[in-house]
Design a protein around this motif. Structure first.
Motif, PDB file in Angstrom:
ATOM      1  N   LEU A 187       0.823  -1.204   0.000  1.00 34.90           N
ATOM      2  CA  LEU A 187       0.000   0.000   0.000  1.00 34.90           C
ATOM      3  C   LEU A 187       0.858   1.255   0.000  1.00 34.90           C
ATOM      4  O   LEU A 187       0.563   2.228  -0.703  1.00 34.90           O
ATOM      5  N   ALA A 188       1.933   1.244   0.792  1.00 36.32           N
ATOM      6  CA  ALA A 188       2.813   2.410   0.865  1.00 36.32           C
ATOM      7  C   ALA A 188       3.425   2.712  -0.496  1.00 36.32           C
ATOM      8  O   ALA A 188       3.516   3.878  -0.902  1.00 36.32           O
ATOM      9  N   SER A 189       3.846   1.685  -1.212  1.00 37.31           N
ATOM     10  CA  SER A 189       4.450   1.908  -2.523  1.00 37.31           C
ATOM     11  C   SER A 189       3.427   2.425  -3.524  1.00 37.31           C
ATOM     12  O   SER A 189       3.745   3.233  -4.392  1.00 37.31           O
ATOM     13  N   SER A 190       2.177   1.981  -3.393  1.00 41.90           N
ATOM     14  CA  SER A 190       1.150   2.439  -4.325  1.00 41.90           C
ATOM     15  C   SER A 190       0.791   3.894  -4.096  1.00 41.90           C
ATOM     16  O   SER A 190       0.393   4.600  -5.022  1.00 41.90           O
ATOM     17  N   PHE A 191       0.926   4.373  -2.844  1.00 41.30           N
ATOM     18  CA  PHE A 191       0.598   5.760  -2.551  1.00 41.30           C
ATOM     19  C   PHE A 191       1.786   6.700  -2.739  1.00 41.30           C
ATOM     20  O   PHE A 191       1.622   7.902  -2.773  1.00 41.30           O
ATOM     21  N   SER A 192       2.969   6.141  -2.845  1.00 43.73           N
ATOM     22  CA  SER A 192       4.143   7.001  -2.994  1.00 43.73           C
ATOM     23  C   SER A 192       4.209   7.636  -4.369  1.00 43.73           C
ATOM     24  O   SER A 192       4.782   8.711  -4.534  1.00 43.73           O
ATOM     25  N   SER A 193       3.617   7.005  -5.355  1.00 43.67           N
ATOM     26  CA  SER A 193       3.700   7.523  -6.723  1.00 43.67           C
ATOM     27  C   SER A 193       2.524   8.403  -7.084  1.00 43.67           C
ATOM     28  O   SER A 193       2.577   9.154  -8.051  1.00 43.67           O
ATOM     29  N   SER A 194       1.441   8.290  -6.358  1.00 39.82           N
ATOM     30  CA  SER A 194       0.276   9.119  -6.671  1.00 39.82           C
ATOM     31  C   SER A 194      -0.514   9.378  -5.400  1.00 39.82           C
ATOM     32  O   SER A 194      -0.511   8.578  -4.480  1.00 39.82           O
ATOM     33  N   SER A 195      -1.198  10.487  -5.372  1.00 39.53           N
ATOM     34  CA  SER A 195      -2.041  10.815  -4.214  1.00 39.53           C
ATOM     35  C   SER A 195      -3.432  11.122  -4.723  1.00 39.53           C
ATOM     36  O   SER A 195      -3.750  12.244  -5.088  1.00 39.53           O
ATOM     37  N   GLY A 196      -4.260  10.070  -4.787  1.00 42.26           N
ATOM     38  CA  GLY A 196      -5.624  10.252  -5.241  1.00 42.26           C
ATOM     39  C   GLY A 196      -6.446  10.969  -4.192  1.00 42.26           C
ATOM     40  O   GLY A 196      -5.995  11.205  -3.081  1.00 42.26           O
ATOM     41  N   PRO A 197      -7.680  11.317  -4.537  1.00 44.21           N
ATOM     42  CA  PRO A 197      -8.518  12.043  -3.588  1.00 44.21           C
ATOM     43  C   PRO A 197      -8.918  11.212  -2.376  1.00 44.21           C
ATOM     44  O   PRO A 197      -9.285  11.747  -1.353  1.00 44.21           O
ATOM     45  N   GLU A 198      -8.866   9.906  -2.481  1.00 40.64           N
ATOM     46  CA  GLU A 198      -9.201   9.056  -1.356  1.00 40.64           C
ATOM     47  C   GLU A 198      -8.660   7.657  -1.605  1.00 40.64           C
ATOM     48  O   GLU A 198      -8.317   7.302  -2.735  1.00 40.64           O
TER      49      GLU A 198
END
Length: 470
Positions: free
Chosen positions: A38-49
């Protein structure tokens, strides 16, 4: 020094290698792997939720109100809001065949399959032609509640004033606020009066609240496995869920929408909740003390050594339930909606303190004016005689329910329910009858499914609903 009998020596030697080795915890390692992913998936993009498994927006309708919604616990209003909803059946020309179906805590508006969303809904076997909510006769409307995360405005929605999710800036809600938002939708649909208000669990709370807020607009009430006031035991269970969720560092005081969500806290919260949804006898029959199968590479002759990770099948079941849920629902929605359930109280003193504008409460009323009304010939009860000496709190509740004195009401409870106990169903029935309602239909169901009976027992739950609505 105390010497052990020789018969214990072989076993101690067998265990010694395990005690000296580095301990491994596969369950912890699996969770750490998910956290890393999960951390790696959020490191490249910051979606609205976070990537909650929410329904496709094209599969439900959205009513958007630009008129402010007054809130129970705030002097200010919610300026705008959305309500996601789905419908089944055909609206009659007179618009008098509408059933408003209220959801439980975490359900979406998708109660049954539709042409735009053919996947099964959470009440699939109860809605459709010839089913308990018969779409040959009724137009069924189900909404995602205000505060939810499946299309209706909640903490994960964008605050129009800031352009970012509300998070914990979202106002504290009540069950009444959710129902007011639903009636705004009904106004938009041109529905002046419901044929029936139907709900289970938290939905039963909404169903009763709908009748209190708009007694002239609700023809019948169905309350299944619900309550008229949250008990200390249910408040305690929901508090425990919120506590473990809010203790997750990823929760970050509710501001996690551009980072890894608090999936660990959500998993634990779901495990606690799952324990309350079923019953001990069912766990015995379904799992007993069965152990999970050993790893495939375990030698047959090697004795099984217990681990600190799940060994019993019941443990693996709870682990699975937590894993399945932890990324499917917004953590803040769970916090806000469960708190609204805790605050729910239809006793007269509580309603008087709220001063709800829709409920014309007389401050001169006295609880002494409420006396027990004997059941009318059309009032049915299973396994529950009326009280001969009702306690004071029951008089307070009867006084709070006086506006429902003329509304036919079905109350259905389950004897194995530990979340909304059978005593709570009896309390609603007694209070309604004391308030003068002689059209109360009451049934108690047996079985071992506990609180989830309303989802599983189509024969008995469905039969009671069908008979009451006919």
């Amino acid at each position: 020094m105390l010497a052990l009998p020789r018969r214990f020596a072989p076993r101690l030697r067998a265990l010694r290698p395990y005690s000296s080795s580095t301990p491994r915890f596969p369950c912890v390692e699996a969770h750490a792997t998910r956290e890393s992913r999960l951390a790696s998936s959020f490191s490249s993009s910051s979606g609205p939720e976070p990537p909650y498994a929410r329904p496709n927006p094209t599969s439900y309708n959205v009513f958007r109100s630009k008129k402010p919604l007054p809130l129970t616990y705030h002097s200010s209003s919610l300026p705008t809001f959305d309500v996601a909803y789905e419908t089944w059946g055909t609206l009659s020309p007179a618009r008098d065949n509408v059933i408003l179906l209220h959801t439980g805590l975490s359900a979406s508006s998708h109660a049954a399959s539709t042409s735009s969303n053919p996947t099964e809904g959470w009440w699939e076997k109860f809605i459709g032609p010839g089913k308990p909510l018969d779409t040959n006769n009724f137009f069924v409307v189900c909404t995602n509640v205000l505060g939810g995360c499946y299309g209706s405005t909640g903490p994960s929605a964008i605050d129009p004033e800031t352009g970012v999710p509300y998070a914990t800036h979202f106002p504290i809600l009540s069950i009444f606020d959710m129902v007011r938002a639903q009636f705004r939708l009904l106004d938009d649909l041109g529905v002046d009066k419901l044929y029936a208000s139907v709900g289970s669990s938290m939905g039963a709370m909404q169903s009763l609240a709908a009748g209190l807020l708009h007694p002239e607009r609700v023809g019948k009430i169905v309350s299944i496995s619900g309550t008229a006031r949250s008990t200390p035991s249910s408040i305690a269970m929901r508090y425990a869920q919120r506590s473990v969720l809010m203790a997750d560092p990823n929760w970050n005081n509710g501001f996690y929408y551009d980072a890894v969500p608090p999936h660990t806290g959500m998993k634990l919260a779901r495990q606690i909740a799952t324990i309350t949804y079923r019953s001990g006898p069912e766990w015995d029959a379904r799992f007993g003390r069965q152990m999970r199968p050993p790893p495939p590479d375990t030698p047959v002759a090697e004795p099984r050594v217990p681990a600190l990770c799940p060994d019993f099948l019941i443990e693996t079941y709870l682990d699975h339930q937590g894993e399945q849920f932890c990324l499917k629902y917004d953590a803040n929605s769970l916090i806000y909606i469960s708190k609204a359930m805790d605050l729910f109280d239809l006793t007269f003193p509580a309603l008087q303190a709220l001063r709800l504008p829709e409920i014309p409460l007389s401050e001169s009323q006295s609880t002494s004016t409420i006396d027990f009304a004997p059941p009318h010939s059309t009032s049915h009860s299973k396994s529950h005689p009326p009280p001969t000496n009702p306690p004071p709190h029951l008089s307070d509740l009867a006084q709070g329910l006086t506006l429902l004195a003329n509304t036919p009401t079905l109350v259905l409870g389950v004897q194995s329910d530990i979340l909304f106990t059978i005593e709570q169903q009896r309390e609603v029935v007694d209070a309604l009858r004391m308030a003068g309602n002689d059209r109360v239909v009451y049934y108690e169901l047996g079985g071992v499914w506990g609180h989830d009976t309303f989802l599983l027992d189509v024969l008995n739950v469905g039969g009671a609903i069908r008979g009451f609505l006919s």
